[in-house]
Design a protein around this motif. Structure first.
Motif, PDB file in Angstrom:
ATOM      1  N   GLU A 211      41.633 -75.433 -12.004  1.00 44.43           N
ATOM      2  CA  GLU A 211      42.099 -77.180 -12.759  1.00 44.43           C
ATOM      3  C   GLU A 211      42.101 -78.786 -11.683  1.00 44.43           C
ATOM      4  O   GLU A 211      41.609 -79.244 -12.033  1.00 44.43           O
ATOM      5  CB  GLU A 211      43.821 -76.935 -13.463  1.00 44.43           C
ATOM      6  N   PRO A 245      51.462 -80.327 -15.033  1.00 40.42           N
ATOM      7  CA  PRO A 245      51.467 -79.639 -16.395  1.00 40.42           C
ATOM      8  C   PRO A 245      51.495 -78.214 -16.414  1.00 40.42           C
ATOM      9  O   PRO A 245      52.307 -77.659 -17.124  1.00 40.42           O
ATOM     10  CB  PRO A 245      50.910 -80.154 -17.126  1.00 40.42           C
ATOM     11  N   LEU A 246      50.347 -77.361 -15.815  1.00 43.30           N
ATOM     12  CA  LEU A 246      49.333 -76.355 -15.963  1.00 43.30           C
ATOM     13  C   LEU A 246      50.676 -75.636 -15.352  1.00 43.30           C
ATOM     14  O   LEU A 246      50.737 -74.076 -16.017  1.00 43.30           O
ATOM     15  CB  LEU A 246      48.132 -76.158 -15.691  1.00 43.30           C
ATOM     16  N   ILE A 248      53.577 -75.958 -15.032  1.00 39.61           N
ATOM     17  CA  ILE A 248      55.410 -75.194 -15.706  1.00 39.61           C
ATOM     18  C   ILE A 248      54.888 -75.175 -16.634  1.00 39.61           C
ATOM     19  O   ILE A 248      55.689 -73.709 -17.055  1.00 39.61           O
ATOM     20  CB  ILE A 248      55.334 -77.330 -15.736  1.00 39.61           C
ATOM     21  N   THR A 249      54.069 -74.583 -17.598  1.00 37.05           N
ATOM     22  CA  THR A 249      53.539 -73.483 -18.545  1.00 37.05           C
ATOM     23  C   THR A 249      52.872 -72.397 -17.280  1.00 37.05           C
ATOM     24  O   THR A 249      53.234 -71.527 -18.184  1.00 37.05           O
ATOM     25  CB  THR A 249      51.674 -74.119 -19.682  1.00 37.05           C
ATOM     26  N   SER A 252      56.972 -70.842 -17.092  1.00 35.57           N
ATOM     27  CA  SER A 252      57.515 -69.996 -18.017  1.00 35.57           C
ATOM     28  C   SER A 252      57.216 -69.087 -18.426  1.00 35.57           C
ATOM     29  O   SER A 252      57.621 -67.775 -18.691  1.00 35.57           O
ATOM     30  CB  SER A 252      57.404 -70.789 -19.316  1.00 35.57           C
ATOM     31  N   GLY A 315      57.366 -72.773 -22.095  1.00 34.26           N
ATOM     32  CA  GLY A 315      56.210 -73.285 -22.009  1.00 34.26           C
ATOM     33  C   GLY A 315      54.920 -74.328 -22.210  1.00 34.26           C
ATOM     34  O   GLY A 315      54.824 -74.965 -22.257  1.00 34.26           O
ATOM     35  N   ASP A 316      54.756 -74.048 -23.583  1.00 32.07           N
ATOM     36  CA  ASP A 316      53.611 -74.482 -24.478  1.00 32.07           C
ATOM     37  C   ASP A 316      54.359 -75.803 -24.685  1.00 32.07           C
ATOM     38  O   ASP A 316      53.406 -77.122 -24.862  1.00 32.07           O
ATOM     39  CB  ASP A 316      53.404 -73.714 -26.004  1.00 32.07           C
ATOM     40  N   ARG A 319      54.617 -78.664 -21.419  1.00 30.30           N
ATOM     41  CA  ARG A 319      53.168 -78.386 -21.793  1.00 30.30           C
ATOM     42  C   ARG A 319      52.507 -79.510 -22.565  1.00 30.30           C
ATOM     43  O   ARG A 319      51.961 -80.350 -22.786  1.00 30.30           O
ATOM     44  CB  ARG A 319      51.637 -76.909 -21.814  1.00 30.30           C
ATOM     45  N   ASP A 323      51.361 -83.054 -20.601  1.00 31.51           N
ATOM     46  CA  ASP A 323      49.964 -83.182 -20.603  1.00 31.51           C
ATOM     47  C   ASP A 323      49.674 -84.109 -21.951  1.00 31.51           C
ATOM     48  O   ASP A 323      50.236 -84.577 -22.633  1.00 31.51           O
ATOM     49  CB  ASP A 323      49.553 -82.556 -21.098  1.00 31.51           C
ATOM     50  N   MET A 326      47.149 -83.411 -24.749  1.00 37.25           N
ATOM     51  CA  MET A 326      47.521 -82.765 -25.750  1.00 37.25           C
ATOM     52  C   MET A 326      48.145 -83.192 -26.892  1.00 37.25           C
ATOM     53  O   MET A 326      48.476 -82.606 -27.316  1.00 37.25           O
ATOM     54  CB  MET A 326      48.853 -81.424 -24.494  1.00 37.25           C
ATOM     55  N   ARG A 327      49.011 -83.992 -26.298  1.00 33.20           N
ATOM     56  CA  ARG A 327      50.032 -85.076 -26.462  1.00 33.20           C
ATOM     57  C   ARG A 327      49.413 -85.911 -27.902  1.00 33.20           C
ATOM     58  O   ARG A 327      49.958 -85.902 -28.981  1.00 33.20           O
ATOM     59  CB  ARG A 327      50.991 -85.714 -25.925  1.00 33.20           C
TER      60      ARG A 327
END
Length: 331
Positions: A211, A245-246, A248-249, A252, A315-316, A319, A323, A326-327
């Motif tokens: 990333e 964000p990555l 944090i995922t 979890s 976690g999902d 993210r 992010d 993704m939103r």
């Protein structure tokens, strides 16, 4: 004759050409149509869309609720547990849950082979699981993400050296490496956390580095370098928020992995001492009498599965919230 022909040609050409007023009116009508479409969309974005967005965030709410319940049980276990987890009642060995025949209301989930209350042991076992999950995940995340950001930002020899270290470390099977480390360190919850950190930091380093390599090529990173910002400032203020964000995922997910590894190590007797209650210890004790009473084995397994599932769902959901890419896809 020629003048009449020219006049007719001019009339036909003027009839075919649109007038300026007609073009302006068509452009205005197009703008009005676009504005009308936007206004209809704005009117349609009412309570129904809000409910849809909430339903799309079901992973966040469900995962967060599961994790919060487990954390609550871990914190308030001394007040929630009806019995001492090590107290033995030899007159009620292998008692079934209270809702089954021959069940006892004083032991809602039954007892094990030594008459110890299963519910109390589950509550106290959640303390070990959450301590290992949180501390080990944070340790592996901080160590692995730091090396990943350094490798992805500087590149060159630094990147090659860290990548070679990761490849070398990942060549060892994780379970075997964990067992070797625990045999070397000895029994103890601190040693379990250290072993998980030393095994799973490569998971963060490899994924976060990929990333960072993408983020490093963005325009605002190049602008920060042209403005002569320090490397520490760029990594902390520009690259870290983009990779957060990555991270944090992965945190979890690592919590679920840490819970599973701790249960495995405690199952074989390499995690906590015998006088400490853990879910893996409960499974190891219950497997001896699983043909006589299956409930003592079922409840700790369910506790591990539900807790790991909650960590993954959380976690999902986080993210998607953090992010924007993704939103936007969800919306």
């Amino acid at each position: 004759m020629n003048s009449k022909t020219d006049t007719s040609r001019v009339d036909r050409s003027s009839a075919l050409e649109p007038s300026p007023g007609t073009g302006a009116s068509s452009g205005a009508s197009g703008k009005q149509a676009a504005l009308g479409t936007k206004s209809r969309r704005a009117r349609s974005a009412g309570p129904g869309d809000r409910v849809t967005r909430l339903l799309r965030a079901v992973n966040l709410w469900l995962g967060g609720a599961i994790v919060l319940v487990v954390v609550f049980c871990a914190i308030f276990a001394p007040w929630l547990a009806p019995h001492d987890p090590l107290e033995q009642d030899l007159l009620h060995m292998l008692s079934p849950p209270a809702w089954l025949p021959d069940g006892d209301m004083s032991h809602l989930l039954g007892t094990d082979s030594l008459g110890r209350d299963v519910l109390s042991r589950l509550l106290y076992g959640s303390r070990i699981a959450m301590i290992v999950a949180v501390v080990a995940a944070l340790g592996a995340g901080v160590f692995g993400s730091t090396l990943a950001i350094v490798a992805g930002y500087f590149g060159g020899r630094v990147d090659r050296a860290i990548t070679y270290l990761v490849d070398l470390w990942m060549s060892f099977p994780p379970v075997v490496l964990s067992l070797v480390l625990m045999v070397s360190f000895g029994v103890g919850i601190g040693n379990v956390i250290l072993a998980i950190v030393l095994v799973d930091w490569t998971r963060f380093c490899r994924v976060v580095r990929a990333e960072v390599l993408v983020v490093r090529q963005r325009d605002y990173i190049l602008a920060a370098q042209l403005l002569n910002f320090s490397h520490i400032r760029i990594m902390l203020r520009e690259i870290l928020p983009a990779a957060l964000p990555l991270i944090i995922t992965l945190l979890s997910l690592e919590m679920g992995v840490a819970i599973t590894v701790e249960a495995l190590l405690s199952f074989i007797g390499l995690s906590v001492p015998a006088n400490v209650t853990a879910w893996g210890v409960m499974i190891a004790d219950a497997r001896i009498n699983m043909h006589e009473s299956l409930t003592g084995l079922l409840f700790p397994v369910l506790a591990i599965v539900i807790t790991v599932l909650g960590c993954n769902l959380l976690g999902d959901g986080l993210r998607v919230v953090f992010d924007p890419r993704m939103r936007s896809r969800r919306e």
